[in-house]
Design an enzyme around this catalytic site. Structure first.
Site, PDB file in Angstrom:
ATOM      1  N   THR A 136      -4.236  -0.853   3.615  1.00  0.00           N
ATOM      2  CA  THR A 136      -3.474  -1.261   2.426  1.00  0.00           C
ATOM      3  C   THR A 136      -4.312  -1.154   1.163  1.00  0.00           C
ATOM      4  O   THR A 136      -5.510  -1.451   1.185  1.00  0.00           O
ATOM      5  CB  THR A 136      -2.986  -2.706   2.593  1.00  0.00           C
ATOM      6  OG1 THR A 136      -2.190  -2.790   3.778  1.00  0.00           O
ATOM      7  CG2 THR A 136      -2.159  -3.172   1.411  1.00  0.00           C
TER       8      THR A 136
ATOM      9  N   GLY B 117      -8.491  -8.058   6.287  1.00  0.00           N
ATOM     10  CA  GLY B 117      -9.172  -9.272   6.714  1.00  0.00           C
ATOM     11  C   GLY B 117     -10.609  -8.961   7.106  1.00  0.00           C
ATOM     12  O   GLY B 117     -10.913  -7.864   7.563  1.00  0.00           O
TER      13      GLY B 117
ATOM     14  N   GLU C 294       1.199  -6.350   8.817  1.00  0.00           N
ATOM     15  CA  GLU C 294       1.556  -5.455   9.923  1.00  0.00           C
ATOM     16  C   GLU C 294       2.952  -4.876   9.747  1.00  0.00           C
ATOM     17  O   GLU C 294       3.671  -4.641  10.708  1.00  0.00           O
ATOM     18  CB  GLU C 294       1.458  -6.152  11.280  1.00  0.00           C
ATOM     19  CG  GLU C 294       0.104  -6.067  11.906  1.00  0.00           C
ATOM     20  CD  GLU C 294      -0.582  -4.691  11.839  1.00  0.00           C
ATOM     21  OE1 GLU C 294      -1.793  -4.677  11.707  1.00  0.00           O
ATOM     22  OE2 GLU C 294       0.098  -3.651  11.875  1.00  0.00           O
TER      23      GLU C 294
END
Ligand SMILES: CCCCC/C=C/C(=O)SCCNC(=O)CCNC(=O)[C@H](O)C(C)(C)COP(=O)(O)OP(=O)(O)OC[C@H]1O[C@@H](n2cnc3c(N)ncnc32)[C@H](O)[C@@H]1OP(=O)(O)O
Ligand SMILES: Cc1cc2nc3c(=O)[nH]c(=O)nc-3n(C[C@H](O)[C@H](O)[C@H](O)COP(=O)(O)OP(=O)(O)OC[C@H]3O[C@@H](n4cnc5c(N)ncnc54)[C@H](O)[C@@H]3O)c2cc1C
Length: 627
Positions: free
Chosen positions: A97, A136, A380
């Site tokens: 992303t 993350g 996701e």
């Protein structure tokens, strides 16, 4: 019982403390639980780990980065990177992303340009929107990223590919030249995770760092495709399949455990004016909030198990070069992730709200769960985008059903048998086979309805892409209907095949019927519009649901106890096994940093003049207020 694993009071820690504490606990748990040489990314220990560590970190490292190495790497690349990653000797994340794009992967802007002379790729974020944003473990922990970037050779674009890029020095942990990296700041949840940003400017990596299972670049710059390019999306399918159990079923089970136990303890108000205050769980309105969510835990769990099995079988086939199941698996995993995260996140908030004021306290453990589950609707694959992906497959299958007999999860689209409902009593509507048929018929009609609307628009001259966009809401409803019929159908089958006591099977069957009836009663417009139920039968469906609430009420606490969460895992004053809610809340509040001193000195310095004036007035010495 290991004090190193006991939870400190997360709510009374700063974000930085939670980040450090999560890292300490995760690495400690891995060291204790999973012997290094025997470390496997998934197994019973990992399930315990997921339950035992309320907040853990390296989620993307373990859950996405490592599996991607396996999915996209050649055997040589796996042999090089997997052992390092498995032993945490490198920490990685999955950087896909960007600041400017998340859903539309063909819009990603980070570029990997092949430099033939040096046999290297030059990685660049050409503008701010190309900066990687959200991954993350990237902000402060990772020293490597599995970077998804557009491959460019001699000015020609080859689409998104995976590259292994080192971003931090392995000795100092400082960012490497050309790397700007950091944490993206406070978020709604995942306080312990350093979701990060990553700006790459002219970062060079060796040719060998292109993960090359599906394609490779020869030293002279020749590009070779080596398999179904849609396997490039494989990591997202796997994560969507696996996150249902860990990030939807389990947190919802925790929330239900807390809310049902608390509702059995909390007495408030009267039902019979001549009797004493009742536990709020005796209110049917409370049962109607809580018990369908308890049922959702079980049904989502059964459906997720079936999906995991399907993914496992598909993975074995892919190893043999057969990717024919990929479209169905993609549609089902995308749809399940979207619809169950939507239901789960909404369900967690419903049960939180059912706990009144104490449900709004972090001491209940519920806000932590609700905020974390909200993220499942976005990461996701944002839910709307995923539901449309599922709908795209359904519309294709509905067209195919006109000439072929379909199999798999869409078989019902080519079932033209009489599906009219003959239910005469509410008991008829508690029958699993009747509930399955109702959901199949509703789904089939919803898919056909959306498809027909688009066909008519196209016949009247509307471009297909505009028809798709204008009917998106109907398409999303069709995806939801498809997933609901899948969840109900797989659950009924799963329960019927379960070898367990008759009393347990009875409870599970009642929970399954409750889930299905709650879904019917929440969507009765569809069931009437598509002729699945008459208005009178809708009344019976409501009666059937209320009857199940009454039947399940006596076992409500026993059912959530069966989830078997320890008090330490639940971290909830309302859901502790001993039911001593008030004493626990008071003890918890007293631990708040605000209560370290009787007088909060910082605020007192502001209040003092006003307090002293008030004192003087009340003691007759001061001047009256100007007012
Ligand atoms: C515990 C907490 C962990 C949190 C971890 C979070 C991690 C992340 O969030 S990682 C980033 C996740 N990001 C996404 O999921 C991005 C979502 N977007 C996409 O997947 C794609 O952009 C798309 C599917 C929405 C669109 O794909 P695109 O190729 O641009 O366009 P089409 O819709 O035309 O699809 C073409 C064709 O490809 C098929 N397909 C698409 N995705 C997959 C897939 N995953 N697997 C298999 N096949 C896929 C699609 O069905 C189309 O097929 P046809 O209909 O046959 O043409
Ligand atoms: C907690 C968390 C962890 C994450 N971890 C990672 C990670 O580890 N790695 C990583 O790469 N990413 C990660 N992400 C990013 C995540 O994958 C993206 O946020 C997600 O894919 C959505 O993309 P976006 O945020 O750009 O929203 P956009 O794609 O900009 O969508 C915004 C909104 O537009 C609408 N929309 C968009 N496209 C369509 C469409 N085609 N049709 C109809 N409506 C549409 C939807 O309402 C959508 O909500 C994480 C995100 C969160 C919240």
């Amino acid at each position: 019982n290991d004090t190193s694993m006991q939870h400190r009071n997360l709510n009374h820690m700063t974000r930085e403390e939670r980040f450090s504490e999560a890292m300490r606990r995760t690495l400690y748990a891995l060291k204790v639980l999973l012997p290094r040489e025997g470390w496997t990314p998934v197994g019973p220990e990992m399930k315990y780990l997921a339950r035992a560590i309320k907040e853990f970190t390296f989620i993307i490292h373990a859950g996405v980065f490592i599996p991607c190495i396996m999915s996209y790497g050649t055997n040589e690349q796996i042999a090089k990177w997997f052992p390092l990653a498995a032993d945490f000797r490198i920490i990685g994340t999955y950087a896909q992303t960007e600041l400017g794009h998340g859903s539309f992967l063909r819009g990603l802007e980070t570029i990997a340009t092949y430099d033939r002379a040096n046999q290297e790729f030059i990685i660049n974020c050409p503008k701010i929107t190309a900066m990687k944003w959200w991954p993350g473990d990237m902000g402060k922990s990772a020293n490597h990223v599995l970077l998804m970037a557009e491959l460019v050779i001699d000015g020609k674009k080859y689409g998104m590919h995976g590259f292994m890029v080192q971003i931090r020095d392995l000795t100092t942990h400082e960012p490497l030249p050309g790397v700007t990296v950091g944490d993206i700041g406070a978020k709604l949840s995942f306080e312990s995770v350093d979701n990060g940003f990553l700006y790459l400017q002219n970062v060079r990596i060796p040719r060998e760092n292109l993960l090359s299972k599906l394609s490779e670049v020869h030293p002279d710059g020749t590009y070779i495709k080596k398999g179904n390019q849609r396997l490039m999306y494989g990591s997202m399918v796997r994560v969507r399949v696996n996150l249902i159990a860990h990030e939807i079923v389990m947190p919802l089970a925790k929330a239900c455990t807390i809310a049902v136990r608390y509702s059995a303890v909390r007495r408030q108000g009267l039902i019979n004016p001549s009797k004493e205050e009742v536990p709020v769980l005796d209110y049917v309105a409370q049962q109607h909030k809580l018990l369908p969510q308890v049922a959702t835990v079980f049904m989502a769990h059964f459906a997720a198990k079936q999906l995991v099995k399907m993914h496992h079988d598909y993975s074995l086939e892919v190893e043999k070069g057969n990717t024919s199941q990929l479209p169905e698996l993609h549609a089902l995993s995308a749809g399940m992730k979207a619809c169950l995260s939507e239901q789960g996140a909404a369900g967690a908030e419903i049960v939180r709200r059912a706990c009144g004021g104490h449900g709004y306290s972090c001491g209940s453990g519920l806000p932590f769960i609700v905020n974390r589950m909200l993220a499942t609707c976005t990461y996701e694959g944002e839910n709307t985008v995923m539901q449309l992906q599922c709908a795209r497959y359904l519309i294709k299958c509905a067209d195919q059903a006109k000439k072929d007999k379909l199999t798999g999860s869409v078989w019902y689209l080519s079932d033209f048998s009489n599906m009219s409902c003959t239910a005469q009593t509410f008991g008829d509507l508690q029958e699993p086979s009747v509930l399955v048929k109702l959901h199949e018929r509703r789904a089939k009609c919803a898919v056909q309805h959306a498809g027909k609307k688009m066909q008519n628009m196209v016949k009247n001259g509307t471009p297909a892409h505009d028809a798709w966009n204008m009917m998106a809401t109907l398409l999303i409803n069709a995806a939801r209907a498809h997933i609901m019929q899948y969840v109900v159908g797989t659950s009924v089958t799963y329960i019927s095949e379960l070898s367990c006591s008759a009393s347990l099977k009875k409870i599970l069957t009642q929970l399954c019927a409750l889930y299905a009836l709650h879904n019917i009663n929440s969507n009765c417009g569809d069931f009437v519009k598509f002729g699945c139920l008459t208005s009178a039968q809708c009344d019976l469906a409501q009666e059937a649901e209320f009857n199940l609430l009454k039947q399940l009420r006596p076992d409500a606490v026993g059912i959530v106890d069966s989830f078997d969460f320890t008090d330490d895992i639940l971290q909830s004053c309302l859901g502790a096994y001993d039911g001593n809610v008030y004493e626990r809340l008071f003890e918890w509040a007293k631990q708040a940093p605000m209560n370290k001193t009787e007088v909060h000195q910082d605020s007192y310095q502001y209040l003092q003049p006003y307090l002293h004036e008030g004192r003087d007035v009340l003691e007759g010495r001061g001047r009256n207020s100007k007012l």
